[in-house]
Design an enzyme around this catalytic site. Structure first.
Site, short mmCIF file in Angstrom:
data_model
loop_
_atom_site.label_atom_id
_atom_site.label_comp_id
_atom_site.label_asym_id
_atom_site.label_seq_id
_atom_site.Cartn_x
_atom_site.Cartn_y
_atom_site.Cartn_z
N GLN A 85 -24.98 -56.32 -55.46
CA GLN A 85 -23.83 -56.22 -56.37
C GLN A 85 -24.25 -56.85 -57.70
OE1 GLN A 85 -20.50 -55.70 -56.74
NE2 GLN A 85 -20.44 -56.97 -58.56
N ARG A 125 -23.17 -57.05 -62.18
CA ARG A 125 -22.49 -56.57 -63.38
C ARG A 125 -23.33 -56.89 -64.61
NH1 ARG A 125 -19.21 -61.55 -62.18
NH2 ARG A 125 -19.22 -62.71 -64.14
N ASP A 174 -22.60 -68.62 -57.02
CA ASP A 174 -21.44 -68.33 -57.87
C ASP A 174 -21.13 -66.83 -57.92
OD1 ASP A 174 -19.35 -69.27 -59.40
OD2 ASP A 174 -20.41 -68.97 -61.29
N HIS A 175 -21.25 -66.16 -56.76
CA HIS A 175 -20.99 -64.72 -56.68
C HIS A 175 -19.54 -64.42 -57.13
CE1 HIS A 175 -21.74 -60.69 -54.80
NE2 HIS A 175 -20.42 -60.68 -54.86
N ALA A 176 -19.39 -63.45 -58.02
CA ALA A 176 -18.07 -63.01 -58.51
C ALA A 176 -17.25 -64.14 -59.12
CB ALA A 176 -17.27 -62.31 -57.39
N GLY A 193 -25.51 -64.31 -54.07
CA GLY A 193 -26.21 -65.34 -54.84
C GLY A 193 -25.33 -66.55 -55.05
N HIS A 201 -33.56 -61.48 -60.87
CA HIS A 201 -32.91 -60.64 -59.87
C HIS A 201 -33.88 -59.64 -59.25
CE1 HIS A 201 -28.69 -61.77 -61.40
NE2 HIS A 201 -29.02 -62.48 -60.33
N HIS A 257 -32.77 -58.63 -64.69
CA HIS A 257 -33.88 -59.38 -65.25
C HIS A 257 -34.87 -59.71 -64.14
CE1 HIS A 257 -31.78 -59.71 -69.08
NE2 HIS A 257 -30.70 -60.14 -68.44
#
Lengths: 390, 390
Positions: free
Chosen positions: A196, A198, A292-294, A290, A205, A202
């Protein structure tokens, strides 16, 4: 491959839902006679997600019994895990206009009829409780809370029949749950990890994607394409970046790019659970979570979106979460790494903040190769130039 | 972390075995009166593995019922998975000497009593069948087959009581199953990946170790320290390399180095299952299985040691295998990668054969940094110089 899971994963609740109407002509004619309401982009995204089966087992907007159950226990009244209510909120004026109707038609901003909703009930939402349960805050600075409090106190519940795609960009990449599952099957992939995002991809990721891919059959790059925050990179630029990184740096037979036509809610941990369930519906067996997802602002602890998975039995979630640390390029390792795999001092690490990256891009500065692949940096710099021109 | 496994993993069969005698004085006195046989280094390694619980649930050398069951179905007669019989083979002369005894003492080459064996039965091994079942070949060129056919036709079965460590090198790293499990607990690790190796750790394996470590709590570097092939790097040099790579390139709080005092059998796929079960007994939850694991020559298909796991239900094995491709440095990726994660032409890949590496080391040539960390290359080159001197 890791372990021996040989069968494809079942959709959440067992059955893949398809809310597209199978009687378009009939329903269109019926829709013409119904009272209509115009819905927001968020609702259009939710309709698309319902239509393509991404919200299976949901067939429409959440009723009061489920609403209360979700806020209390992150479960539907049936007991099935569901972390965030999918409601259709309306204000008092709209409520008065439709309160005696059995069916209404939902329209987009262009005035097109997009779905027919069979109303089973209309109830008053407990917005304060919902905010604190879903977002852990009632601050209006939180974009999810802001939307919630601005969208009306009444929730219209009921099943929907969708007339057309309510998200119609990048259509060739919008293969829905059924189409994506079919593609996995054709590729012979049994173990698929979904990512996932947004943001553009880089190096950090890319590294995590490759770490995950090393142990499964295929990677689904699955960006959120509905509404995001204003300071996020626009969807079309992101799609250029995704196509480029997959084309240049990933084996073609191991990756798939599919858009997820959902709006971000920024509900942090609870949205991580929702995102995992959505990917299970798409047929993925693993889902990257990861730090602090969302998340947004400082509303959630760094690892909250990972820890929340411990509140459920793994078999209830079904899809296996893969938890990652932040990663970076380390000069002493001379490779990408994370705090879990690199022992060196942070002075060896190349870490750029989002703000710094935006500054560099605006100034037309090329990002370090160890931070962003040159092909991606080029797309981002060009998009900044376009933005200045317009 | 990946998924939510919160409890420590059970030993194979449920109970961790400890074959060390709890009455050393009494047993030593008894041993003095018993008929003795001198055992090979392989048997000494097997005794050590039994003593420290690594072969749990085995308490001694395999009896005929289990022997036949293992060769037929890779299971003990109880149904528990066990891929390779752990036999004590003797020749006819020894057989005649001990055939009427209830107990014998096992001695090492120095003539020291190391264990007392309570004989339950002596049976004739079916060496041809065993070779074909365990090694998939009866060729004497295969080191495991050679040992098998040279070690005698009779198998002495029964439980052992071990008097002392029969593997006594690198004692501080020989923490056995109980000690290693305790260390994991103290470190708070719940998900631990084990890596089996009989080679120094070059960049390719460092990469796979880090890929695995990214998704679990800790890494057990667990080299086989018993007998290996003559052309393998000696144990003391390997230990230097292991300590160095962990010290310089891995976070201290995420890794542990423990020796596995087993001899290699080179049984390929079946030894991969044995290696996995051993690591389960050590308390690991994940086990890395590369290409051609525990193979020798061309006796096994490249992926046979991965495919064999599909013959069992994951819960019967218990420990989760992580299957990896070969990895390499890719110039176009500018990073380590495998065929699963790198799309570039093989001309971009830095791959050196074992033969080439040995040639370069003998010539005192430094290996490329992308192939071996300079610190490791230095140890290997120095060891070559020492070898020339002696």
């Amino acid at each position: 491959m890791m372990s021996n899971n040989k069968c494809s994963i079942s959709p959440h609740g067992g059955t893949l839902i398809n809310c597209f109407s199978d009687n378009l002509d009939g329903l269109s004619q019926e829709a013409n006679k119904l009272t209509s309401i115009t819905v927001t982009k968020r609702v259009l995204c939710d309709l698309e997600m319902l239509a393509i089966g991404a919200f299976s087992p949901l067939k429409g907007f959440t009723g009061e019994k489920d609403y209360k159950s979700i806020l209390e226990s992150m479960r539907l009244s049936s007991g099935l895990i569901w972390p965030v209510p999918i409601t259709l909120q309306v204000n008092e004026e709209t409520y008065n206009n439709i309160k005696n109707k059995n069916k209404i038609v939902l329209k987009n901003e262009k005035g097109e009829s997009v779905a027919v909703l069979s109303i089973t009930e209309i109830y008053k939402a407990d917005l304060e409780k919902e905010a604190l349960s879903v977002f852990k805050t009632n601050e209006l600075k939180h974009p999810g809370v802001k939307y919630l409090f601005e969208s009306g106190n009444y929730c219209i519940a009921g099943e929907v029949k969708v007339l057309k795609h309510t998200y119609d960009e990048f259509t060739e990449y919008n293969t829905g749950c059924e189409g994506t599952r079919k593609a996995f099957k054709e590729k012979g992939w049994k173990r698929i990890v979904a990512f996932q995002t947004r943001n553009p991809v880089h190096r950090a990721h890319e590294y995590l994607l490759k770490v995950a891919l090393e142990t499964v059959d295929g990677l689904l790059l699955h960006p959120t394409m509905g509404e995001t925050k204003d300071d996020d990179i626009p969807a079309d630029i992101r799609m250029k970046c995704y196509r480029e990184i997959l084309d240049k740096y990933f084996p073609k037979n191991r990756t798939m790019l599919v858009v997820m036509p959902a709006s971000m809610r920024y509900a942090g941990p609870k949205e991580a659970i929702l995102h995992a369930i959505i990917r299970k519906n798409y047929g993925c067996t693993h889902f990257i979570v990861g730090r602090d997802h969302a998340g947004v602002g400082n509303y959630y602890g760094t690892y909250d979106a990972q820890k929340i998975f411990d509140e459920f039995k793994p078999e209830e979630i079904g899809i296996t979460p893969i938890f990652f640390e932040h990663s970076f390029y380390c000069r002493a390792c001379n490779s990408m790494a994370s705090y879990k795999t690199c022992p060196h001092d942070s002075s060896e690490h190349l870490i750029l903040s989002g703000t710094k990256v935006r500054e560099m891009l605006k100034a037309g500065q090329i990002l370090p190769e160890e931070f962003t692949r040159p092909e991606i940096a080029k797309i981002l710099i060009e998009s900044m130039k376009e933005k200045v021109k317009t």
